[in-house]
Design a protein around this motif. Structure first.
Motif, PDB file in Angstrom:
ATOM      1  N   ALA A  31      -7.208 -19.703   5.504  1.00  0.00           N
ATOM      2  CA  ALA A  31      -7.461 -18.743   5.621  1.00  0.00           C
ATOM      3  C   ALA A  31      -6.386 -18.541   7.279  1.00  0.00           C
ATOM      4  O   ALA A  31      -5.185 -17.522   7.196  1.00  0.00           O
ATOM      5  CB  ALA A  31      -8.243 -18.416   5.851  1.00  0.00           C
ATOM      6  N   ALA A  32      -6.497 -19.661   8.388  1.00  0.00           N
ATOM      7  CA  ALA A  32      -5.851 -20.089   9.909  1.00  0.00           C
ATOM      8  C   ALA A  32      -4.575 -19.770   9.417  1.00  0.00           C
ATOM      9  O   ALA A  32      -4.563 -19.375  10.360  1.00  0.00           O
ATOM     10  CB  ALA A  32      -6.573 -20.963  10.072  1.00  0.00           C
ATOM     11  N   MET A  33      -3.959 -20.258   8.478  1.00  0.00           N
ATOM     12  CA  MET A  33      -2.949 -21.241   8.825  1.00  0.00           C
ATOM     13  C   MET A  33      -2.033 -19.729   8.098  1.00  0.00           C
ATOM     14  O   MET A  33      -0.979 -19.300   8.317  1.00  0.00           O
ATOM     15  CB  MET A  33      -2.657 -21.819   7.385  1.00  0.00           C
ATOM     16  N   VAL A  34      -2.414 -18.879   7.123  1.00  0.00           N
ATOM     17  CA  VAL A  34      -1.917 -17.482   7.095  1.00  0.00           C
ATOM     18  C   VAL A  34      -2.271 -16.359   7.763  1.00  0.00           C
ATOM     19  O   VAL A  34      -1.303 -15.773   8.426  1.00  0.00           O
ATOM     20  CB  VAL A  34      -2.315 -17.585   5.445  1.00  0.00           C
ATOM     21  N   ARG A  35      -3.519 -15.809   8.688  1.00  0.00           N
ATOM     22  CA  ARG A  35      -3.107 -15.395   9.081  1.00  0.00           C
ATOM     23  C   ARG A  35      -2.461 -15.588  11.416  1.00  0.00           C
ATOM     24  O   ARG A  35      -2.204 -14.798  12.013  1.00  0.00           O
ATOM     25  CB  ARG A  35      -4.821 -15.534  10.595  1.00  0.00           C
ATOM     26  N   SER A  36      -2.066 -17.087  11.211  1.00  0.00           N
ATOM     27  CA  SER A  36      -1.556 -17.783  12.354  1.00  0.00           C
ATOM     28  C   SER A  36       0.113 -17.089  11.605  1.00  0.00           C
ATOM     29  O   SER A  36       1.536 -17.745  12.489  1.00  0.00           O
ATOM     30  CB  SER A  36      -1.454 -18.830  12.207  1.00  0.00           C
ATOM     31  N   MET A  37       0.625 -17.950  10.852  1.00  0.00           N
ATOM     32  CA  MET A  37       1.799 -17.942   9.910  1.00  0.00           C
ATOM     33  C   MET A  37       2.943 -16.403   9.405  1.00  0.00           C
ATOM     34  O   MET A  37       3.375 -16.355   9.472  1.00  0.00           O
ATOM     35  CB  MET A  37       2.266 -18.697   9.673  1.00  0.00           C
ATOM     36  N   ALA A  38       1.782 -15.780   8.979  1.00  0.00           N
ATOM     37  CA  ALA A  38       1.935 -14.722   8.178  1.00  0.00           C
ATOM     38  C   ALA A  38       3.025 -13.700   9.164  1.00  0.00           C
ATOM     39  O   ALA A  38       2.170 -13.381  10.182  1.00  0.00           O
ATOM     40  CB  ALA A  38       1.006 -14.121   7.620  1.00  0.00           C
ATOM     41  N   ARG A  39       3.710 -12.949   8.952  1.00  0.00           N
ATOM     42  CA  ARG A  39       4.050 -11.400   9.392  1.00  0.00           C
ATOM     43  C   ARG A  39       3.649 -10.734   9.478  1.00  0.00           C
ATOM     44  O   ARG A  39       2.262 -10.640   8.905  1.00  0.00           O
ATOM     45  CB  ARG A  39       5.107 -11.071   8.526  1.00  0.00           C
ATOM     46  N   PRO A  40       3.486  -9.665  10.944  1.00  0.00           N
ATOM     47  CA  PRO A  40       2.402  -8.816  11.138  1.00  0.00           C
ATOM     48  C   PRO A  40       2.055  -8.292   9.997  1.00  0.00           C
ATOM     49  O   PRO A  40       2.991  -7.620   9.348  1.00  0.00           O
ATOM     50  CB  PRO A  40       3.067  -8.142  12.397  1.00  0.00           C
ATOM     51  N   GLY A  41       0.962  -7.918   9.508  1.00  0.00           N
ATOM     52  CA  GLY A  41       0.295  -6.965   8.507  1.00  0.00           C
ATOM     53  C   GLY A  41       0.244  -7.269   7.200  1.00  0.00           C
ATOM     54  O   GLY A  41      -0.458  -7.020   6.260  1.00  0.00           O
ATOM     55  N   ARG A  42       0.690  -8.477   6.918  1.00  0.00           N
ATOM     56  CA  ARG A  42       0.467  -9.213   6.114  1.00  0.00           C
ATOM     57  C   ARG A  42      -0.591 -10.569   5.219  1.00  0.00           C
ATOM     58  O   ARG A  42      -0.753 -10.299   4.683  1.00  0.00           O
ATOM     59  CB  ARG A  42       1.629 -10.545   5.642  1.00  0.00           C
ATOM     60  N   ALA A  43      -1.338 -10.398   6.547  1.00  0.00           N
ATOM     61  CA  ALA A  43      -2.393 -11.180   6.627  1.00  0.00           C
ATOM     62  C   ALA A  43      -3.898 -10.824   6.448  1.00  0.00           C
ATOM     63  O   ALA A  43      -4.757 -10.589   6.318  1.00  0.00           O
ATOM     64  CB  ALA A  43      -2.772 -12.377   7.786  1.00  0.00           C
ATOM     65  N   TRP A  44      -3.457  -9.035   6.104  1.00  0.00           N
ATOM     66  CA  TRP A  44      -4.819  -8.078   5.982  1.00  0.00           C
ATOM     67  C   TRP A  44      -6.137  -8.694   5.466  1.00  0.00           C
ATOM     68  O   TRP A  44      -7.103  -8.419   5.399  1.00  0.00           O
ATOM     69  CB  TRP A  44      -4.665  -6.879   6.005  1.00  0.00           C
TER      70      TRP A  44
ATOM     71  N   VAL B 141      -6.859 -11.909   4.817  1.00  0.00           N
ATOM     72  CA  VAL B 141      -8.062 -12.772   5.434  1.00  0.00           C
ATOM     73  C   VAL B 141      -8.572 -12.100   6.591  1.00  0.00           C
ATOM     74  O   VAL B 141      -9.477 -12.276   6.444  1.00  0.00           O
ATOM     75  CB  VAL B 141      -6.960 -13.471   6.224  1.00  0.00           C
ATOM     76  N   ASP B 142      -8.272 -10.594   6.992  1.00  0.00           N
ATOM     77  CA  ASP B 142      -8.679 -10.323   8.500  1.00  0.00           C
ATOM     78  C   ASP B 142      -9.811  -9.615   7.739  1.00  0.00           C
ATOM     79  O   ASP B 142     -10.831  -9.630   8.551  1.00  0.00           O
ATOM     80  CB  ASP B 142      -7.647  -9.387   9.022  1.00  0.00           C
ATOM     81  N   VAL B 143      -9.936  -8.583   6.268  1.00  0.00           N
ATOM     82  CA  VAL B 143     -10.886  -8.467   5.958  1.00  0.00           C
ATOM     83  C   VAL B 143     -12.280  -9.510   5.976  1.00  0.00           C
ATOM     84  O   VAL B 143     -13.413  -8.887   5.957  1.00  0.00           O
ATOM     85  CB  VAL B 143     -10.767  -7.568   5.043  1.00  0.00           C
ATOM     86  N   TYR B 144     -11.697 -10.412   4.763  1.00  0.00           N
ATOM     87  CA  TYR B 144     -12.547 -11.739   4.791  1.00  0.00           C
ATOM     88  C   TYR B 144     -13.296 -11.535   6.040  1.00  0.00           C
ATOM     89  O   TYR B 144     -14.315 -12.186   6.401  1.00  0.00           O
ATOM     90  CB  TYR B 144     -11.998 -12.627   4.028  1.00  0.00           C
ATOM     91  N   VAL B 145     -12.929 -12.405   7.177  1.00  0.00           N
ATOM     92  CA  VAL B 145     -13.247 -13.000   8.450  1.00  0.00           C
ATOM     93  C   VAL B 145     -14.393 -11.684   8.633  1.00  0.00           C
ATOM     94  O   VAL B 145     -15.323 -11.934   9.066  1.00  0.00           O
ATOM     95  CB  VAL B 145     -12.154 -13.450   9.236  1.00  0.00           C
ATOM     96  N   GLU B 146     -13.608 -10.647   8.979  1.00  0.00           N
ATOM     97  CA  GLU B 146     -14.595  -9.988   9.771  1.00  0.00           C
ATOM     98  C   GLU B 146     -15.902  -9.066   8.717  1.00  0.00           C
ATOM     99  O   GLU B 146     -16.862  -8.901   9.538  1.00  0.00           O
ATOM    100  CB  GLU B 146     -13.728  -7.885   9.843  1.00  0.00           C
ATOM    101  N   LEU B 147     -15.356  -9.075   7.252  1.00  0.00           N
ATOM    102  CA  LEU B 147     -16.706  -8.766   6.616  1.00  0.00           C
ATOM    103  C   LEU B 147     -17.961  -9.641   7.082  1.00  0.00           C
ATOM    104  O   LEU B 147     -19.253  -9.688   7.113  1.00  0.00           O
ATOM    105  CB  LEU B 147     -16.484  -8.640   5.150  1.00  0.00           C
ATOM    106  N   ILE B 148     -17.303 -10.758   6.832  1.00  0.00           N
ATOM    107  CA  ILE B 148     -18.050 -12.302   6.867  1.00  0.00           C
ATOM    108  C   ILE B 148     -19.522 -12.373   7.806  1.00  0.00           C
ATOM    109  O   ILE B 148     -20.352 -12.605   8.656  1.00  0.00           O
ATOM    110  CB  ILE B 148     -17.565 -13.690   5.924  1.00  0.00           C
ATOM    111  N   ARG B 149     -18.266 -12.183   9.217  1.00  0.00           N
ATOM    112  CA  ARG B 149     -18.756 -12.013  10.375  1.00  0.00           C
ATOM    113  C   ARG B 149     -19.986 -11.173  10.805  1.00  0.00           C
ATOM    114  O   ARG B 149     -20.580 -11.672  12.118  1.00  0.00           O
ATOM    115  CB  ARG B 149     -17.510 -13.032  11.398  1.00  0.00           C
TER     116      ARG B 149
END
Length: 239
Positions: free
Chosen positions: A42-55, A57-65
């Motif tokens: 997930a960190a690889m996706v969040r760091s290397m994906a183009r802006p807006g493409r990793a949403w 992962v963003d939802v997963y991280v924010e939901l769990i945290r």
């Protein structure tokens, strides 16, 4: 009225605690391995994906945290059967711990990956290394080394969080303690002993993770111990 400690009835039930301790270790190690794999991907996706493409992962991280671990555990164990997905209490606990650790380790791994200076990546590419080789040799090891102290702390926290799994009848260490307490009515003695066992387990995890850091990440600047350690190069960027 003075309380007289009586450990004999508790020691008579020691096999229950030892079985619970072993289950705690298995749940923790399984969650660490699987959760770290999820976090790194997930960190690889969040760091290397183009802006807006990793949403996702963003939802997963924010939901769990931003939700309690107990609620996540209840949804998996009591909620998923409504969708036809059933599993044992042990597997539900392992899945909840894995998902929870995956979200937290995502942010830790991301901090490590983003700490690698772009000039180091460009230097690797200029040496005719493939992108896979650059990621493995230039990004991955230094990134993990820099956040290893934070990862170690998170691994200890998820081990301690395994005690929550007793709420769905997982007979790990806390679950075993509750059973002994109901059998012997010696709550103080039981939980004093369990506290010592958790402390010993946490210190054992720290020692093992320190050895792993020395062996695979070259964390050789500080001696083995239980203090904070830093990688051989670069400053720590752990959150």
């Amino acid at each position: 009225m003075a309380t007289q400690l009586q450990f004999a009835p508790v020691f008579a039930e020691a096999p229950i605690l030892l079985e619970g301790l072993w289950l705690t270790v298995k749940l923790s190690v399984g969650a660490i391995v699987l959760g770290s794999a999820i976090g790194l991907a997930a960190a690889m996706v969040r760091s290397m994906a183009r802006p807006g493409r990793a949403w996702p992962v963003d939802v997963y991280v924010e939901l769990i945290r931003n939700t309690p671990f107990l609620v996540q555990l209840y949804i998996i164990f009591f909620g998923l059967p409504a969708l036809g997905i059933r599993m044992t209490a042990e597997y539900a606990g392992l899945l909840a711990m894995t998902i929870n650790l995956g979200a937290y380790s995502t942010e830790i791994f991301r901090a490590g990956i983003e700490s690698v200076h772009r000039s180091q990546i460009e230097a690797g590419l200029s040496l005719a290394m493939t992108r896979a080789q650059v990621f493995r040799h230039v990004i991955l090891r230094p990134a993990v080394a820099r956040v290893w102290p934070s990862l170690t702390s998170q691994y200890i926290l998820i081990m301690l969080a395994s005690s929550v799994c007793s709420f769905i009848s997982v007979e790990e260490l806390s679950g075993g303690a509750a059973l002994i307490q109901s059998n012997t009515f010696r709550a103080l003695e039981v939980y004093m002993l369990v506290t010592v066992m958790y402390l010993g387990l946490a210190l054992a995890f720290k020692l093992v993770l320190a050895l792993v850091g020395h062996a695979f990440l070259r964390l050789d600047r500080a001696p083995l111990g239980f203090g904070r350690r830093f990688p051989s190069s670069g400053a720590s960027t752990a959150p």
